[in-house]
Design a protein around this motif. Sequence first.
Motif, PDB file in Angstrom:
ATOM      1  N   LYS A  67      -3.847   2.065  -9.001  1.00 26.13           N
ATOM      2  CA  LYS A  67      -3.980   1.220 -10.082  1.00 26.13           C
ATOM      3  C   LYS A  67      -3.096  -0.293  -9.717  1.00 26.13           C
ATOM      4  CE  LYS A  67      -5.383   3.120 -14.413  1.00 26.13           C
ATOM      5  NZ  LYS A  67      -5.023   3.018 -15.946  1.00 26.13           N
ATOM      6  N   GLY A  68      -3.811  -1.250  -9.758  1.00 25.44           N
ATOM      7  CA  GLY A  68      -3.119  -2.568  -9.471  1.00 25.44           C
ATOM      8  C   GLY A  68      -2.640  -2.973  -8.001  1.00 25.44           C
ATOM      9  N   LEU A  69      -3.411  -2.171  -7.103  1.00 22.77           N
ATOM     10  CA  LEU A  69      -3.024  -2.398  -5.820  1.00 22.77           C
ATOM     11  C   LEU A  69      -3.724  -3.574  -5.180  1.00 22.77           C
ATOM     12  CD1 LEU A  69      -1.910  -1.584  -3.084  1.00 22.77           C
ATOM     13  CD2 LEU A  69      -3.953  -0.080  -2.754  1.00 22.77           C
ATOM     14  N   SER A  70      -5.162  -3.631  -5.718  1.00 21.38           N
ATOM     15  CA  SER A  70      -5.731  -4.894  -5.419  1.00 21.38           C
ATOM     16  C   SER A  70      -5.027  -6.150  -5.872  1.00 21.38           C
ATOM     17  CB  SER A  70      -7.254  -4.853  -5.674  1.00 21.38           C
ATOM     18  OG  SER A  70      -7.378  -4.829  -7.100  1.00 21.38           O
ATOM     19  N   ALA A  71      -4.758  -6.147  -6.929  1.00 21.04           N
ATOM     20  CA  ALA A  71      -3.978  -7.173  -7.688  1.00 21.04           C
ATOM     21  C   ALA A  71      -2.599  -7.643  -6.891  1.00 21.04           C
ATOM     22  CB  ALA A  71      -3.823  -6.932  -9.086  1.00 21.04           C
ATOM     23  N   THR A 108       0.823  -1.167  -0.002  1.00 23.35           N
ATOM     24  CA  THR A 108       0.147   0.171   0.021  1.00 23.35           C
ATOM     25  C   THR A 108       0.897   1.278  -0.028  1.00 23.35           C
ATOM     26  OG1 THR A 108      -1.829  -1.118   1.125  1.00 23.35           O
ATOM     27  CG2 THR A 108      -1.856   1.394   1.452  1.00 23.35           C
ATOM     28  N   ILE A 109       1.808   1.290   0.917  1.00 21.52           N
ATOM     29  CA  ILE A 109       2.916   2.508   0.948  1.00 21.52           C
ATOM     30  C   ILE A 109       3.617   2.651  -0.614  1.00 21.52           C
ATOM     31  CG2 ILE A 109       4.674   3.333   2.108  1.00 21.52           C
ATOM     32  CD1 ILE A 109       3.765   1.854   4.798  1.00 21.52           C
ATOM     33  N   THR A 110       4.038   1.503  -1.049  1.00 21.05           N
ATOM     34  CA  THR A 110       4.858   1.588  -2.168  1.00 21.05           C
ATOM     35  C   THR A 110       4.250   1.442  -3.372  1.00 21.05           C
ATOM     36  OG1 THR A 110       5.308  -0.848  -2.195  1.00 21.05           O
ATOM     37  CG2 THR A 110       6.823   0.803  -0.670  1.00 21.05           C
ATOM     38  N   ASN A 111       2.964   1.417  -3.526  1.00 15.30           N
ATOM     39  CA  ASN A 111       2.356   1.469  -4.873  1.00 15.30           C
ATOM     40  C   ASN A 111       2.246   2.371  -5.941  1.00 15.30           C
ATOM     41  OD1 ASN A 111       0.447  -0.845  -6.021  1.00 15.30           O
ATOM     42  ND2 ASN A 111      -0.739   1.161  -6.420  1.00 15.30           N
ATOM     43  N   PRO A 112       2.187   3.627  -5.234  1.00 15.78           N
ATOM     44  CA  PRO A 112       2.322   4.739  -6.392  1.00 15.78           C
ATOM     45  C   PRO A 112       3.542   4.446  -7.255  1.00 15.78           C
ATOM     46  CG  PRO A 112       1.580   5.476  -4.381  1.00 15.78           C
ATOM     47  CD  PRO A 112       1.981   4.048  -4.037  1.00 15.78           C
ATOM     48  N   MET A 113       4.699   4.236  -6.624  1.00 15.05           N
ATOM     49  CA  MET A 113       6.021   4.085  -7.182  1.00 15.05           C
ATOM     50  C   MET A 113       6.006   2.942  -8.240  1.00 15.05           C
ATOM     51  SD  MET A 113       8.627   6.089  -7.343  1.00 15.05           S
ATOM     52  CE  MET A 113       9.029   5.946  -9.188  1.00 15.05           C
ATOM     53  N   ASP A 114       5.432   1.764  -7.880  1.00 15.60           N
ATOM     54  CA  ASP A 114       5.254   0.523  -8.717  1.00 15.60           C
ATOM     55  C   ASP A 114       4.609   0.884 -10.147  1.00 15.60           C
ATOM     56  OD1 ASP A 114       5.699  -2.136  -9.113  1.00 15.60           O
ATOM     57  OD2 ASP A 114       3.652  -2.488  -8.680  1.00 15.60           O
TER      58      ASP A 114
END
Length: 317
Positions: free
Chosen positions: A279-283, A241-247
């Motif tokens: 985007k893609g966080l749930s996946a 959750t914390i790093t998803n934006p960068m992903d």
Amino acid sequence: MQQKGAIQIIEWEDLDKRKFYSLGVFMTLTTRATVYPASLIRTRLQVQKGKALYSGTFDAFFKILRAEGVRGLYRGFMVNTFTLVSGQAYITTYELVRKYVSQYTPSNTVKSVVAGGAASLVAQTITVPIDVVSQHLMMQGQGEHLTRFKTKPKMMLAASKRKPTFGQTRDITVQIFAADGFKGFYRGYVASLLTYIPNSALWWPFYHFYAEQLSLLAPSECPHLILQAVAGPMAAATASTITNPMDVVRARVQVEGRSSVIETFKQLVAEEGIWVMTKGLSARIISSTPTSVLIVVGYETLKRLSLRSELIESRHW
């Protein structure tokens, strides 16, 4: 004296390295094969514009399955297996750095943060070229219009049964090198480091923290492996959750051939709003949950099976 109920950590010096590495390869391959479809779905969700192709994780799963079959969920998997090398490099770096840092501080949190970050740096240096090729292969099929490189038409399928695997890998590899040279294989390297170093540095301390907290709440006879298997997904969900934006930025940089992390971030927010960063966080969480359970159960079991023979009787789980 160890506190009753406290989680016992097997350190590097406690291990039989021959057993550790031979069993580790099997564990890593099994884990990657299990979670690869979720990684492919995450990549397609992150690269698509808005919701042009898929509305969410489960929609993507069923559309890919209907249009491309089970093989569609494993596009690029064969080349991705080469990341087994980075997996072993990650484990070795983590354990060695953890041992080194322990000379300066007894804090498990500090050891986990520093070792996790260092391990990710080494692993990503090996993994990024493989990921770049693998992600372009993931986007073939329904998502091929979103990638710069495409595999050749299936004219040679009848002539060679190996065409769908290494033939397509060769097509993509040649196109990347022709367009961008050697640096094309490290496109998104900085974005990968900015994603995975924090993710790894966060996962380990959160994992140990959650495991210790669970050990205080659980009955004393509860096996530690169960507590660790629960702590793993909790740590993964937190770190993801914390790093998803960068992903999200990393995926766009690597697949679309962008060069600037900052400009990519600004453009994504301008075009699709701040929610694009989810985007893609749930996946990612869905893939990280079984991954974490497998990694924790596999890794902790691996370490116990690799324990030096003279230490086996002195440990209680």
